[in-house]
Design a protein around this motif. Structure first.
Motif, mmCIF file in Angstrom:
data_model
loop_
_atom_site.group_PDB
_atom_site.id
_atom_site.type_symbol
_atom_site.label_atom_id
_atom_site.label_comp_id
_atom_site.label_asym_id
_atom_site.label_seq_id
_atom_site.Cartn_x
_atom_site.Cartn_y
_atom_site.Cartn_z
ATOM 1 N N PHE A 142 0.782 -1.252 -0.019
ATOM 2 C CA PHE A 142 -0.198 0.176 -0.061
ATOM 3 C C PHE A 142 0.901 1.174 -0.021
ATOM 4 O O PHE A 142 1.970 1.256 0.605
ATOM 5 C CB PHE A 142 -0.801 -0.150 1.216
ATOM 6 C CG PHE A 142 -1.799 -1.277 1.357
ATOM 7 C CD1 PHE A 142 -1.422 -2.334 2.051
ATOM 8 C CD2 PHE A 142 -2.964 -1.208 1.017
ATOM 9 C CE1 PHE A 142 -2.032 -3.247 2.269
ATOM 10 C CE2 PHE A 142 -4.054 -2.261 1.414
ATOM 11 C CZ PHE A 142 -3.535 -3.337 2.051
ATOM 12 N N CYS A 143 0.341 2.372 -0.640
ATOM 13 C CA CYS A 143 1.085 3.682 -0.306
ATOM 14 C C CYS A 143 0.031 4.746 0.255
ATOM 15 O O CYS A 143 -1.264 4.402 0.339
ATOM 16 C CB CYS A 143 1.515 4.153 -1.745
ATOM 17 S SG CYS A 143 0.069 4.291 -2.932
ATOM 18 N N ALA A 144 0.721 5.682 0.935
ATOM 19 C CA ALA A 144 -0.162 6.577 1.614
ATOM 20 C C ALA A 144 0.621 7.976 1.599
ATOM 21 O O ALA A 144 1.956 7.832 1.856
ATOM 22 C CB ALA A 144 -0.146 6.039 3.185
ATOM 23 N N PRO A 145 -0.117 8.957 1.543
ATOM 24 C CA PRO A 145 0.656 10.288 1.693
ATOM 25 C C PRO A 145 1.077 10.566 2.845
ATOM 26 O O PRO A 145 -0.006 10.068 4.023
ATOM 27 C CB PRO A 145 -0.666 11.390 1.377
ATOM 28 C CG PRO A 145 -1.939 10.514 1.448
ATOM 29 C CD PRO A 145 -1.631 9.176 1.134
ATOM 30 N N ASP A 146 2.114 10.899 3.398
ATOM 31 C CA ASP A 146 2.829 10.941 4.661
ATOM 32 C C ASP A 146 3.105 12.358 4.946
ATOM 33 O O ASP A 146 3.961 13.113 4.536
ATOM 34 C CB ASP A 146 4.030 10.328 4.542
ATOM 35 C CG ASP A 146 4.818 10.192 6.050
ATOM 36 O OD1 ASP A 146 6.087 9.616 6.070
ATOM 37 O OD2 ASP A 146 4.338 10.581 6.798
ATOM 38 N N PRO A 147 2.101 12.963 6.045
ATOM 39 C CA PRO A 147 2.476 14.237 6.388
ATOM 40 C C PRO A 147 3.693 14.391 7.511
ATOM 41 O O PRO A 147 3.604 15.622 7.820
ATOM 42 C CB PRO A 147 1.073 14.862 7.065
ATOM 43 C CG PRO A 147 0.377 13.330 7.647
ATOM 44 C CD PRO A 147 0.957 12.185 6.428
ATOM 45 N N PHE A 148 3.979 13.310 7.863
ATOM 46 C CA PHE A 148 5.183 13.257 8.858
ATOM 47 C C PHE A 148 6.419 13.258 8.124
ATOM 48 O O PHE A 148 7.623 13.305 8.981
ATOM 49 C CB PHE A 148 5.077 12.006 9.519
ATOM 50 C CG PHE A 148 3.686 11.888 10.143
ATOM 51 C CD1 PHE A 148 2.779 10.869 9.813
ATOM 52 C CD2 PHE A 148 3.220 12.595 11.401
ATOM 53 C CE1 PHE A 148 1.478 10.582 10.040
ATOM 54 C CE2 PHE A 148 1.612 12.378 11.975
ATOM 55 C CZ PHE A 148 1.119 11.477 11.200
ATOM 56 N N GLN A 149 6.671 13.344 7.035
ATOM 57 C CA GLN A 149 7.811 13.489 6.247
ATOM 58 C C GLN A 149 8.907 12.205 6.621
ATOM 59 O O GLN A 149 9.959 12.507 6.899
ATOM 60 C CB GLN A 149 8.431 14.742 6.448
ATOM 61 C CG GLN A 149 7.630 15.938 5.717
ATOM 62 C CD GLN A 149 7.488 16.062 4.242
ATOM 63 O OE1 GLN A 149 8.292 15.532 3.619
ATOM 64 N NE2 GLN A 149 6.314 16.493 3.923
#
Length: 125
Positions: free
Chosen positions: A95-102
């Motif tokens: 799975f992929c996910a946008p990561d706001p935690f960099q």
């Protein structure tokens, strides 16, 4: 609407290669890191790799270091995961996910808001 579409999975023999793609839309691509996770039935989703929004930082789990390479094409809002020297233990849904935690280490999967449908990778021995 945030959308993530993973593709590129399949069945491959041990030692083979696959390239996964994560096509994204609905958010500002260059404002987020993108993370790849994988999950085996009955186990916790685990982080595999991550690339920061500025592409100056990448992360790899110890189990894939030296074999997997993450890259980003900002023009296509797409992130890739090149997987070489695949092992049977790499078998999972990815799975992929946008990561706001960099790409901060230790963030739990539950803290990510958006996921794609996943793509199955099966490595035969």
């Amino acid at each position: 609407e945030v959308q993530l579409v993973e593709s590129g999975g399949g069945l491959v023999q041990a030692g083979g290669s696959l390239r996964l793609s994560c096509a994204t839309s609905g958010f500002t691509f260059d404002a987020y890191a993108i993370a790849w996770f994988r999950q085996v039935p009955g186990k916790v989703r685990e982080g595999v790799s991550c690339i920061s929004s500025s592409e100056d930082r990448t992360y790899y789990a110890d189990s894939v270091k030296g074999r997997f390479t993450i890259s980003s094409d900002n023009a296509k809002n797409t992130v890739y995961l090149q997987m070489n020297s695949l092992k049977p233990e790499d078998t999972a849904v990815y799975f992929c996910a946008p990561d706001p935690f960099q790409c901060r280490i230790g963030v739990r999967p539950q803290e990510y808001d958006y996921w794609g449908q996943g793509t199955q990778v099966t490595v035969s021995s």
